[in-house]
Design a protein around this motif. Sequence first.
Motif, PDB file in Angstrom:
ATOM      1  N   SER A  81      -6.230  -4.167  -0.780  1.00  0.00           N
ATOM      2  CA  SER A  81      -6.467  -5.183   0.251  1.00  0.00           C
ATOM      3  C   SER A  81      -5.424  -5.096   1.364  1.00  0.00           C
ATOM      4  O   SER A  81      -5.766  -5.156   2.553  1.00  0.00           O
ATOM      5  CB  SER A  81      -6.446  -6.588  -0.384  1.00  0.00           C
ATOM      6  OG  SER A  81      -5.182  -6.861  -0.962  1.00  0.00           O
ATOM      7  N   THR A  82      -4.141  -4.930   0.988  1.00  0.00           N
ATOM      8  CA  THR A  82      -3.085  -4.822   2.007  1.00  0.00           C
ATOM      9  C   THR A  82      -3.219  -3.522   2.789  1.00  0.00           C
ATOM     10  O   THR A  82      -3.041  -3.494   4.010  1.00  0.00           O
ATOM     11  CB  THR A  82      -1.693  -4.888   1.349  1.00  0.00           C
ATOM     12  OG1 THR A  82      -1.583  -6.103   0.605  1.00  0.00           O
ATOM     13  CG2 THR A  82      -0.593  -4.837   2.392  1.00  0.00           C
ATOM     14  N   THR A  83      -3.538  -2.445   2.082  1.00  0.00           N
ATOM     15  CA  THR A  83      -3.682  -1.141   2.740  1.00  0.00           C
ATOM     16  C   THR A  83      -4.788  -1.171   3.791  1.00  0.00           C
ATOM     17  O   THR A  83      -4.606  -0.723   4.924  1.00  0.00           O
ATOM     18  CB  THR A  83      -3.979  -0.048   1.694  1.00  0.00           C
ATOM     19  OG1 THR A  83      -2.880   0.033   0.786  1.00  0.00           O
ATOM     20  CG2 THR A  83      -4.179   1.301   2.366  1.00  0.00           C
ATOM     21  N   VAL A  84      -5.936  -1.708   3.398  1.00  0.00           N
ATOM     22  CA  VAL A  84      -7.073  -1.776   4.333  1.00  0.00           C
ATOM     23  C   VAL A  84      -6.717  -2.649   5.537  1.00  0.00           C
ATOM     24  O   VAL A  84      -7.042  -2.317   6.681  1.00  0.00           O
ATOM     25  CB  VAL A  84      -8.325  -2.313   3.607  1.00  0.00           C
ATOM     26  CG1 VAL A  84      -9.437  -2.626   4.605  1.00  0.00           C
ATOM     27  CG2 VAL A  84      -8.812  -1.296   2.582  1.00  0.00           C
ATOM     28  N   GLN A  85      -6.029  -3.774   5.292  1.00  0.00           N
ATOM     29  CA  GLN A  85      -5.638  -4.654   6.388  1.00  0.00           C
ATOM     30  C   GLN A  85      -4.651  -3.959   7.324  1.00  0.00           C
ATOM     31  O   GLN A  85      -4.743  -4.100   8.548  1.00  0.00           O
ATOM     32  CB  GLN A  85      -5.020  -5.944   5.840  1.00  0.00           C
ATOM     33  CG  GLN A  85      -4.807  -7.033   6.888  1.00  0.00           C
ATOM     34  CD  GLN A  85      -6.104  -7.465   7.543  1.00  0.00           C
ATOM     35  OE1 GLN A  85      -7.086  -7.738   6.859  1.00  0.00           O
ATOM     36  NE2 GLN A  85      -6.137  -7.503   8.873  1.00  0.00           N
ATOM     37  N   ASN A  86      -3.701  -3.209   6.761  1.00  0.00           N
ATOM     38  CA  ASN A  86      -2.749  -2.447   7.588  1.00  0.00           C
ATOM     39  C   ASN A  86      -3.476  -1.468   8.502  1.00  0.00           C
ATOM     40  O   ASN A  86      -3.186  -1.361   9.695  1.00  0.00           O
ATOM     41  CB  ASN A  86      -1.768  -1.661   6.705  1.00  0.00           C
ATOM     42  CG  ASN A  86      -0.665  -2.528   6.139  1.00  0.00           C
ATOM     43  OD1 ASN A  86      -0.348  -3.580   6.686  1.00  0.00           O
ATOM     44  ND2 ASN A  86      -0.073  -2.085   5.043  1.00  0.00           N
TER      45      ASN A  86
ATOM     46  N   CYS B  21      -5.806   3.926  -3.638  1.00  0.00           N
ATOM     47  CA  CYS B  21      -4.710   2.952  -3.714  1.00  0.00           C
ATOM     48  C   CYS B  21      -4.193   2.779  -5.139  1.00  0.00           C
ATOM     49  O   CYS B  21      -4.841   3.176  -6.104  1.00  0.00           O
ATOM     50  CB  CYS B  21      -5.163   1.608  -3.155  1.00  0.00           C
ATOM     51  SG  CYS B  21      -5.532   1.645  -1.398  1.00  0.00           S
ATOM     52  N   GLY B  22      -3.024   2.149  -5.228  1.00  0.00           N
ATOM     53  CA  GLY B  22      -2.352   1.996  -6.505  1.00  0.00           C
ATOM     54  C   GLY B  22      -3.070   1.104  -7.483  1.00  0.00           C
ATOM     55  O   GLY B  22      -2.886   1.233  -8.700  1.00  0.00           O
ATOM     56  N   ASP B  23      -3.882   0.155  -6.991  1.00  0.00           N
ATOM     57  CA  ASP B  23      -4.592  -0.743  -7.908  1.00  0.00           C
ATOM     58  C   ASP B  23      -6.035  -0.324  -8.135  1.00  0.00           C
ATOM     59  O   ASP B  23      -6.824  -1.071  -8.731  1.00  0.00           O
ATOM     60  CB  ASP B  23      -4.533  -2.184  -7.394  1.00  0.00           C
ATOM     61  CG  ASP B  23      -5.180  -2.347  -6.025  1.00  0.00           C
ATOM     62  OD1 ASP B  23      -5.466  -1.325  -5.380  1.00  0.00           O
ATOM     63  OD2 ASP B  23      -5.363  -3.503  -5.586  1.00  0.00           O
ATOM     64  N   ASP B  24      -6.409   0.871  -7.685  1.00  0.00           N
ATOM     65  CA  ASP B  24      -7.738   1.391  -8.000  1.00  0.00           C
ATOM     66  C   ASP B  24      -7.788   1.779  -9.477  1.00  0.00           C
ATOM     67  O   ASP B  24      -6.760   1.932 -10.134  1.00  0.00           O
ATOM     68  CB  ASP B  24      -8.052   2.631  -7.155  1.00  0.00           C
ATOM     69  CG  ASP B  24      -8.228   2.289  -5.683  1.00  0.00           C
ATOM     70  OD1 ASP B  24      -8.383   1.088  -5.376  1.00  0.00           O
ATOM     71  OD2 ASP B  24      -8.186   3.207  -4.845  1.00  0.00           O
ATOM     72  N   ASN B  25      -9.002   1.961  -9.983  1.00  0.00           N
ATOM     73  CA  ASN B  25      -9.133   2.472 -11.345  1.00  0.00           C
ATOM     74  C   ASN B  25      -8.456   3.824 -11.448  1.00  0.00           C
ATOM     75  O   ASN B  25      -8.368   4.567 -10.461  1.00  0.00           O
ATOM     76  CB  ASN B  25     -10.620   2.612 -11.723  1.00  0.00           C
ATOM     77  CG  ASN B  25     -11.295   1.254 -11.829  1.00  0.00           C
ATOM     78  OD1 ASN B  25     -10.653   0.263 -12.181  1.00  0.00           O
ATOM     79  ND2 ASN B  25     -12.592   1.214 -11.521  1.00  0.00           N
TER      80      ASN B  25
END
Length: 572
Positions: free
Chosen positions: A195-200, A215-219
């Motif tokens: 979520s933060t990455t996409v917003q950035n 991203c780090g929190d992906d599966n």
Amino acid sequence: MLLDGPTSNEGGHGSLSPGFKAGCFILPVDSISLEIVAVSHRRILTQLSSRRQRYHQNTESWKPELIVFDQYGTLIDIHSVWQPLVDRIRQRLELATGLDLQQKLYKTLDICRFTNKIRRGTLGEGTTCQIKRSLENMLHSEGLAWSEAQTLVEDNWENCGPAKPTDELKHTKAIFNELKSAGTKIGLCSADDRSTTVQNLRNSGLLHMIDHIKCGDDNAGRGVGEICESLGVSPCRTIVIGDAAADMKRGRLAGVAVNIGVLTGISSRLNLARLADVVTDDVSEAVGYVRTLNQAKVDELRQKRKVKVVGDKQASVVIFDKDGTLLCFHSLWTPWADKMINRLESATGLELAGKIFNELGYCTTERKWKPALFAEGTNEQCMERVASILEQEGIERSEAMSIITTVWPPGDHSQQNQSLKVLDNPASVFQTLRSLGIKVAVCTADSRHGTEQFLREHGAIDYVDMIVCGDDKDSVPKPDATNALRICEMLEADPERAVMVGDTSADMLMGRAAKLGATVAVLTGVGDVTHLAPDADYVVPSIGHVFEVVTSQADREYAINLYRRQLAKDKR
């Protein structure tokens, strides 16, 4: 064979065809010979064609089909985003526990306590989950139960907010536009949450140009390899650009063509060089390097990677400044300043202390030197500046230089100088480095006489492999890279595995200009954190702490213990 004989065609092996003269090479002509010649000719032409084809393949430009970028430290300034957030989380945890956690938290998350900059480690390279686990371990070590520690971290955690667009991000947008125009796909592999990455990326106007995000929190997935597979691009046509060893490792595991490290984040050149194929200053330079690639260069980089040691890199040479690094600058040069100005005013009959000390960088109120000409320049440069002041007072240049040469005393480096303060026992530091196979050099603006006197009288000279001084014939003053590069050349050391240790920005800038592996600032000289941090990769209290930077992880504890034993032995 060379034939002699009649020029007629009257038969025999010695006869020649009409028009040929004696002394020519003649090959026997028959059907078998002609076939042999034809086969040989075809083989030569085939070999030439193959070589010509390989040459054009190797020298033609090589264009990647995909470039995978890291996020923080590569596209976004990691320090400006994460450091304020960490402080807010720390303050909440301190309020909830009643504990003073700053020093412990900085150590846990690998943040420099002097500069507040994030270094390679948990915060710089880990995922959100890994950072939380580290904080839980820290609280548990302070006496809290596991369940309580976990609850406190979750309740007081704050996700990293979106980064604000900067001039650097605007420049990145132009680079991305250029890559897309050239048909190159763009991927992003970040340890941060999605979520933060996409917003950035949305805030910076880059989101629509990214073809795949991991991203780090992906599966669980394969990082760079997964991006390649998703976009249908072979890793052999892919480049990874990042600021941390972890980024380079992801590229290696995926088998990409080239790993490029950038120095805009948490790593020094020394850290990146062990896993990166190339190290550049920033993304712009990295993409510029990509434009110069051809197949031969890519093959060469991949071949070098096969023989490169992947383990934690150890420095091959450490270059030390002298004054302010090995000895207390003020303890040597403050008494000298008093002596010099008294002699000069006596010889000229003029009151010169105010003007000269202001030019050289000496504060008469604090009786300390500041980061200025005298601390960073050579004796010759300082004498020239004083001569200019004397000229302004009406003394001719030649006479001024004659007076200065007469009154300019050498620094007293001897053991008899009771005011001289030696720092961290340089002999013990040097001996420890040498025992680890790391060479030692000293590069100073001071004279060779004074430098060698100091090293000899304090038992360090036998552990020094090379000395470069300000009055050497071919010496070039800092911050020019010449002296550092000459040391590397003479000691047969790769500059990427050389480390510069000093107390001034001139020392740091010399290291950077020479593209050394790392620059280490010590706080024992004229420069403070504010002065040194912008140009230093690391800031440490003194030279006794350089082992944390210049040794491999496997040797670090051994080196520190060896140094401590050597110190204890010397004190006895």
